[in-house]
Write a protein that holds these residues in place. Structure first.
Motif, PDB file in Angstrom:
ATOM      1  N   SER A  23       0.693   6.928  -4.203  1.00 19.08           N
ATOM      2  CA  SER A  23       1.510   5.976  -4.962  1.00 19.08           C
ATOM      3  C   SER A  23       2.758   6.632  -5.546  1.00 19.08           C
ATOM      4  O   SER A  23       2.687   7.446  -6.465  1.00 19.08           O
ATOM      5  CB  SER A  23       0.680   5.338  -6.084  1.00 19.08           C
ATOM      6  OG  SER A  23       0.183   6.320  -6.978  1.00 19.08           O
ATOM      7  N   GLU A  27       7.137   4.672  -1.665  1.00 17.10           N
ATOM      8  CA  GLU A  27       6.083   4.308  -0.725  1.00 17.10           C
ATOM      9  C   GLU A  27       5.969   2.800  -0.549  1.00 17.10           C
ATOM     10  O   GLU A  27       5.535   2.320   0.492  1.00 17.10           O
ATOM     11  CB  GLU A  27       4.740   4.864  -1.198  1.00 17.10           C
ATOM     12  CG  GLU A  27       4.510   6.326  -0.901  1.00 17.10           C
ATOM     13  CD  GLU A  27       4.153   6.554   0.554  1.00 17.10           C
ATOM     14  OE1 GLU A  27       2.962   6.693   0.866  1.00 17.10           O
ATOM     15  OE2 GLU A  27       5.093   6.587   1.375  1.00 17.10           O
ATOM     16  N   VAL A  28       6.341   2.045  -1.579  1.00 20.57           N
ATOM     17  CA  VAL A  28       6.216   0.592  -1.511  1.00 20.57           C
ATOM     18  C   VAL A  28       7.062   0.048  -0.365  1.00 20.57           C
ATOM     19  O   VAL A  28       6.603  -0.759   0.447  1.00 20.57           O
ATOM     20  CB  VAL A  28       6.625  -0.061  -2.845  1.00 20.57           C
ATOM     21  CG1 VAL A  28       6.573  -1.580  -2.733  1.00 20.57           C
ATOM     22  CG2 VAL A  28       5.705   0.414  -3.971  1.00 20.57           C
ATOM     23  N   ARG A  32       5.799  -1.817   3.138  1.00 19.31           N
ATOM     24  CA  ARG A  32       6.300  -3.149   3.503  1.00 19.31           C
ATOM     25  C   ARG A  32       6.771  -3.165   4.951  1.00 19.31           C
ATOM     26  O   ARG A  32       6.504  -4.109   5.711  1.00 19.31           O
ATOM     27  CB  ARG A  32       7.444  -3.558   2.575  1.00 19.31           C
ATOM     28  CG  ARG A  32       7.002  -4.009   1.197  1.00 19.31           C
ATOM     29  CD  ARG A  32       8.190  -4.101   0.242  1.00 19.31           C
ATOM     30  NE  ARG A  32       9.218  -4.993   0.746  1.00 19.31           N
ATOM     31  CZ  ARG A  32       9.271  -6.304   0.482  1.00 19.31           C
ATOM     32  NH1 ARG A  32       8.342  -6.862  -0.283  1.00 19.31           N
ATOM     33  NH2 ARG A  32      10.256  -7.046   0.960  1.00 19.31           N
ATOM     34  N   SER A  56       3.484  -5.370  -1.881  1.00 21.41           N
ATOM     35  CA  SER A  56       4.323  -4.767  -2.924  1.00 21.41           C
ATOM     36  C   SER A  56       3.646  -4.840  -4.285  1.00 21.41           C
ATOM     37  O   SER A  56       3.605  -3.846  -5.030  1.00 21.41           O
ATOM     38  CB  SER A  56       5.678  -5.484  -2.995  1.00 21.41           C
ATOM     39  OG  SER A  56       6.437  -5.266  -1.832  1.00 21.41           O
ATOM     40  N   GLU A  57       3.102  -6.013  -4.606  1.00 27.28           N
ATOM     41  CA  GLU A  57       2.482  -6.184  -5.919  1.00 27.28           C
ATOM     42  C   GLU A  57       1.182  -5.408  -6.050  1.00 27.28           C
ATOM     43  O   GLU A  57       0.907  -4.812  -7.101  1.00 27.28           O
ATOM     44  CB  GLU A  57       2.250  -7.672  -6.194  1.00 27.28           C
ATOM     45  CG  GLU A  57       3.516  -8.505  -6.216  1.00 27.28           C
ATOM     46  CD  GLU A  57       4.558  -7.986  -7.199  1.00 27.28           C
ATOM     47  OE1 GLU A  57       4.173  -7.373  -8.226  1.00 27.28           O
ATOM     48  OE2 GLU A  57       5.755  -8.167  -6.941  1.00 27.28           O
ATOM     49  N   VAL A  59       0.242  -2.662  -4.420  1.00 27.82           N
ATOM     50  CA  VAL A  59       0.506  -1.220  -4.471  1.00 27.82           C
ATOM     51  C   VAL A  59       1.207  -0.859  -5.776  1.00 27.82           C
ATOM     52  O   VAL A  59       0.908   0.169  -6.403  1.00 27.82           O
ATOM     53  CB  VAL A  59       1.344  -0.776  -3.257  1.00 27.82           C
ATOM     54  CG1 VAL A  59       1.732   0.696  -3.383  1.00 27.82           C
ATOM     55  CG2 VAL A  59       0.570  -1.011  -1.959  1.00 27.82           C
ATOM     56  N   SER A  60       2.139  -1.701  -6.223  1.00 29.97           N
ATOM     57  CA  SER A  60       2.821  -1.454  -7.496  1.00 29.97           C
ATOM     58  C   SER A  60       1.846  -1.493  -8.659  1.00 29.97           C
ATOM     59  O   SER A  60       2.033  -0.799  -9.666  1.00 29.97           O
ATOM     60  CB  SER A  60       3.935  -2.489  -7.709  1.00 29.97           C
ATOM     61  OG  SER A  60       4.948  -2.340  -6.742  1.00 29.97           O
TER      62      SER A  60
END
Length: 226
Positions: A23, A27-28, A32, A56-57, A59-60
């Protein structure tokens, strides 16, 4: 990056494909892009935009609530009418939750977006990790879908595997439908080109082989049943 590949009689089921990540904010964007390529290879371009937002959400959420540098795993699979997106991380204490709309809320709004986009979502707790998942409906197969034809089934399995070995070189075009067609066409061209190089390297007459292939196509029943 790994994939469990099984040739299916229908494209409504795809065994799990997964990729490990650490993370970090950068990386996001990478994940994607990988998801977009995978869904295009699976002939699900209509889900690309929504799936990328969910990824995205999810992983974020790991990045924000578990921490930078946390090892994780992103997994995609299709079972029946649903695309399943999973994000694995080692922290079983930081549980995602939906936060009601509040301008002063510091967290949870990402899961609110997932809750709005996905058909359903949840969290599975294991002894040494947790899995945050969501599912998106794939919808009906497109008109004229001929996946059940043996030649098409074999070709899809090959392209699916090939995309992990040599990502398509094409640039993206607006609209998920165009992306899917372009990526699939470029992957098919890459496969054909590599096989032609292989034939040339072994002294075979490429034109003769192409003529034989064309003759077989003309003689065989159509993949669409016509």
């Amino acid at each position: 990056m790994g994939e469990s590949l099984v040739i299916q009689e229908t494209r409504t089921t795809r065994k799990q494909w997964d990729v490990e990540f650490t993370s970090h904010p950068e990386e996001v964007a990478t994940l994607r892009r990988v998801v977009a390529l995978r869904l295009a290879a699976w002939s699900l371009p209509e889900l690309v935009d929504t799936a990328r937002l969910c990824v995205s959400e999810l992983v974020s959420n790991v990045l924000t609530h578990v921490g930078i540098g946390t090892p994780g795993l992103l997994a995609l699979s299709v079972n029946g009418a649903n695309l399943r997106i999973e994000v694995h991380d080692p922290d079983t204490r930081a549980l995602p939750a939906v936060v009601l709309a509040d301008a002063h809320a510091e967290g949870g709004r990402g899961m609110t977006l997932v809750d709005a986009l996905a058909d359903r979502w949840g969290v599975q707790l294991h002894e040494d990790h947790k899995v945050t998942w969501c599912e998106l409906a794939t919808g009906a197969a497109p008109p004229g879908d001929s996946t059940g034809h043996p030649s098409v089934t074999r070709a899809e399995a090959l392209l699916d595997l090939y995309a992990t070995l040599r990502p398509p070189r094409c640039s993206y075009e607006p609209g998920p439908g165009k992306v899917g067609r372009r990526v699939a066409e470029e992957s098919a061209i890459d496969v054909i080109t590599d096989f032609l190089h292989w034939l040339q390297a072994r002294g075979r007459d490429v034109d003769e082989v192409l003529d034989h292939a064309q003759s077989r196509i003309e003689a065989a029943p159509s993949a669409n049943g016509r």
